[in-house]
Design an enzyme around this catalytic site. Structure first.
Site, short mmCIF file in Angstrom:
data_model
loop_
_atom_site.label_atom_id
_atom_site.label_comp_id
_atom_site.label_asym_id
_atom_site.label_seq_id
_atom_site.Cartn_x
_atom_site.Cartn_y
_atom_site.Cartn_z
N ASP A 282 7.41 -3.05 6.75
CA ASP A 282 8.34 -4.01 5.98
C ASP A 282 9.94 -3.79 6.35
OD1 ASP A 282 8.45 -3.46 3.43
OD2 ASP A 282 7.87 -5.35 2.94
N LYS B 85 1.76 -4.79 10.73
CA LYS B 85 1.88 -4.87 9.27
C LYS B 85 0.73 -5.28 8.40
CE LYS B 85 4.61 -7.56 7.30
NZ LYS B 85 5.82 -8.51 6.82
#
Ligand code: SF4
Length: 298
Positions: free
Chosen positions: A215, A196
């Protein structure tokens, strides 16, 4: 339009009249056959067998055969549907960018590490002071993690985050000459950096579409929109990379994250204001003009 016949407008908050989820009605005949044959079958229309109450929600009644046909032909991953979702997000969030304040790749890397389990608003309050105090990656590399803890305490999980930031700074200085690396493999070698964070830095600063940021917002909205059924971030990213054009990966990530903050919030999404409403069959919609799919859950 004659007086007194103005259609009622959708409420902008709360569950709307007419948004009913069909419960427990067994499928019959052709519907049952399709349900047995297809994994997507079994989704019941939101107003199945009921007339919507609000005028704005009036829909043409459909026969059982028609409804079964719709279910059997519905493909949430159809390229045209995905294209329309992307167009809707573009319309809602033109010129989107990362919400984390930063001036260079190192600041973005630190801000992204600090944003775990924390709001971007909070991170943006902390980082200006932090980078005033420690302007360079070398300044961070010279710290002990305990020295950094008070400065980032309000972002939560500050002990682990301190170790990650200081550890990443030391590796950037010793292994990469003080420059944040520009490949996924190298970024993943930094302490505290997972896909991420790497995707945020690569896509936002280096303009490299190496992956899609997954996310909490991207997870929730991708599942609501039936773009994935996965719950694991890596599998969700793999699913999205299959259907979103590569040149859109970073923009798509930022747009969905903004959508999750502004409209498609975790509880009580603002569906009446959403440009994706007609494409969205999420089970927890607060207003709907289309069928609800019970499996489309965040
Ligand atoms: S219609 Fe509602 S649930 Fe669907 S994407 Fe829009 S805000 Fe989210």
């Amino acid at each position: 339009m004659p007086r007194g016949t103005m259609p009622r407008q959708p409420s902008r908050s709360g569950r709307q009249e007419g948004a009913r989820r069909a419960k427990g009605a067994p499928l019959k005949g052709a519907q049952a056959k399709n349900a047995a044959a297809r994994p997507t079958a079994g989704r019941a229309p939101v107003n199945a067998g009921k007339a919507p109450k609000a005028g704005v929600l009036k829909r043409k009644s459909v026969s059982g055969a028609e409804a079964a046909s719709r279910v059997s032909t519905y493909d949430p991953l159809a390229p045209e549907r995905v294209r329309q979702i992307i167009a809707g997000l573009d319309q809602l969030y033109p010129d989107v960018t990362c919400a984390l304040t930063h001036r260079n790749a190192w600041e973005l890397l630190v801000a992204t590490i600090l944003s775990a389990q924390c709001t971007d608003v909070r991170v943006n309050m902390v980082t200006p002071v932090l980078f005033e105090k420690y302007p360079t990656v070398q300044d961070f590399a010279a710290l002990e993690p305990e020295q950094l803890e008070p400065d980032i305490r309000s972002t939560g999980f500050f002990r682990n985050k301190s170790k990650s930031v200081v550890g990443a700074a030391r590796k950037v200085v010793t292994d990469f000459g003080g420059n944040v690396p520009q490949t996924m493999e190298e970024l993943l070698s930094l302490p505290g950096v997972a896909r991420k964070t790497a995707n945020v830095v690569l896509g936002t600063w280096f303009k490299k579409n190496e992956g899609i940021v997954v996310d909490t917002h991207v997870t929730r909205i991708s599942r609501r929109l039936e773009l994935t059924k996965q719950e694991d971030a890596k599998k969700i990213e793999e699913d999205l990379m299959q259907i979103i054009p590569r040149q859109r990966w970073t923009d798509f990530s930022h747009e969905v994250i903004w959508h999750g903050r502004k409209l498609c919030v975790a509880r009580g999404p603002k569906c009446a204001d959403c440009a994706l409403e007609k494409l969205c069959h999420a089970a927890d919609k607060t207003w709907s003009t289309v069928e609800i799919h019970p499996e489309a859950r965040p």
